[in-house]
Design an enzyme around this catalytic site. Structure first.
Site, PDB file in Angstrom:
ATOM      1  N   CYS A  33      42.476  11.482 -42.375  1.00 41.30           N
ATOM      2  CA  CYS A  33      43.278  11.889 -41.227  1.00 41.30           C
ATOM      3  C   CYS A  33      44.738  12.105 -41.606  1.00 41.30           C
ATOM      4  CB  CYS A  33      43.163  10.853 -40.116  1.00 41.30           C
ATOM      5  SG  CYS A  33      41.481  10.689 -39.496  1.00 41.30           S
ATOM      6  N   HIS A  42      30.885  11.003 -35.970  1.00 39.16           N
ATOM      7  CA  HIS A  42      30.781  11.667 -37.270  1.00 39.16           C
ATOM      8  C   HIS A  42      30.932  10.706 -38.442  1.00 39.16           C
ATOM      9  CE1 HIS A  42      35.031  12.050 -38.771  1.00 39.16           C
ATOM     10  NE2 HIS A  42      35.299  11.773 -37.513  1.00 39.16           N
ATOM     11  N   THR A  68      40.097   9.061 -31.750  1.00 38.83           N
ATOM     12  CA  THR A  68      41.516   9.274 -31.426  1.00 38.83           C
ATOM     13  C   THR A  68      41.722   9.292 -29.915  1.00 38.83           C
ATOM     14  OG1 THR A  68      41.966  10.447 -33.498  1.00 38.83           O
ATOM     15  CG2 THR A  68      43.447  10.874 -31.657  1.00 38.83           C
TER      16      THR A  68
END
Length: 385
Positions: A325, A202, A74
């Site tokens: 998300c 991740h 992000t």
């Protein structure tokens, strides 16, 4: 009676932490040190970061010097999606952004471009960007455009024709930013012709808190975070050493994963065929397109994905409805809607994503659970719930 361990099939949301990544993170935490310090502890921290940088570079097919660490994808998106760039020391300014309709929300929001300077690139019913529409948008002006097209979609696994996209963008003097978060470790990245790639630790079995921008040439955006001289003045702030060390270890493992892609594809396709046998009404989203070897997105008539996710969770299985998300928001998938599906159908996309820890026994168990869940939901043979 022993409790059966939970089954995790949501690798696209976050991959389980790899043992080697955990070991690297623990070693970094125990060692301590600030990588900007000149004493022994600082030099050791710097060496650990540079080892990780080299590993991420190998995963992306780039030299270590092209890798800039961020706090995640992000932040990478917020850094890249802006009008002001440099190339070979010369300033570049983009008056407009073109972004595909199936991008991650952090890309669709347009970064630091004004809303009226962002154009959305349509996709077809298979989720593939419309190259004819891209050509028209590139030709509109004013001036060259910054273009954001993902390599593969997190919900459907659909792979974009990034070579064709890159040729068109370059022909019009633009810059191509490519979200390769889901593709890392599942597709080779060295030949991807984007100007900049985005990666996330991740998603490949590292820790949350580390991502990267990988530049192909001497070009890049004006820094988002300024202050200290970290990351060669591209991103200020003390580096998150444990997360970056874990990212590096996960990247090394993800490179090796590429040797087993055929086996992972076989598991995905076996799962698809088994689910179709149980549920003939099953629809595989994006089935006519090239897709990631680990991702299966399906719908069943009359079954909302949120309902199915809860039912599987109660059975000890983790799958997901769309992008993690967007969790906490019960609504239609913007990806499936962009592919032309109705609001109702776009609420039904159930994503099963395999990964580095998935074994054949896991898929067998999921097939058994599927049979119980769909029977309970009333959609095992195509009946609407």
């Amino acid at each position: 009676m022993p409790v059966e361990p939970r089954l995790y099939l949501d690798h696209n949301a976050t991959a389980p932490l790899r043992p080697e990544a955990m070991a690297a993170a623990v070693a970094a935490m125990q060692a301590g040190g600030n990588a900007s310090s000149v004493h022994a502890e600082g030099r050791a921290a710097r060496a650990a970061i540079e080892r990780a940088r080299a590993a991420v570079g190998r995963l992306a097919g780039a030299s270590p010097g092209r890798v800039t660490f961020t706090s995640g994808a992000t932040e990478a998106a917020a850094t890249l999606l802006q009008p002001d760039w440099t190339a070979e020391g010369r300033p570049l300014h983009f008056a407009r952004l073109i972004v595909s309709a199936v991008e991650h929300p952090c890309m669709l929001r347009g970064g630091r471009f004004a809303a009226d300077r962002v154009s959305v690139l349509d996709v077809d019913a298979d989720g593939i960007v419309r190259l004819d529409r891209l050509e028209a948008l590139l030709a509109e002006g004013p001036g060259p455009a910054l273009v954001a097209v993902q390599l593969a979609n997190s919900e459907t696994g659909v792979i974009q024709p990034i070579d064709a996209v890159a040729r068109m963008v370059q022909a019009h003097g633009g810059i191509l930013v490519c979200d390769a978060v889901q593709a890392a470790g599942r597709l080779p990245l060295a030949s991807v012709p984007a100007d900049c790639l985005m990666l996330s630790g991740h998603k490949i079995g590292g820790l949350a808190g580390a991502g990267a921008i990988v530049a192909r040439d001497d070009c890049g955006p004006v820094p988002l975070l300024t202050g200290g001289g970290q990351e060669r003045n591209r991103r200020a702030g003390t580096e998150a050493l444990p997360a970056i060390a874990a990212f590096g270890a996960a990247a090394e493992a993800a490179v090796n994963d590429l040797q087993n892609i055929g086996a992972l594809t076989g598991l995905r396709d076996w799962l698809r065929d088994a689910l179709r046998t149980i549920s003939p009404c099953l629809t595989v989203i994006g089935e006519n397109a090239d897709r990631l070897p680990n991702t299966l997105c399906v719908t069943l008539p009359g079954v909302a994905a949120e309902t199915a996710v809860i039912a599987f969770d109660l059975e000890g299985v983790a799958v997901s409805a769309g992008s993690a998300c967007s969790s906490g928001k019960v609504g239609a998938s913007h990806v499936l809607k962009a592919m032309g599906m109705s609001d109702g159908a776009a609420r039904g996309g159930l994503r099963i994503s395999l990964g580095w820890s998935t074994q054949r026994a896991d898929v067998e168990r999921f097939i058994d659970v599927w049979q119980r869940v769909v029977a309970r939901l009333g959609s095992g043979s195509g009946r609407a719930a």
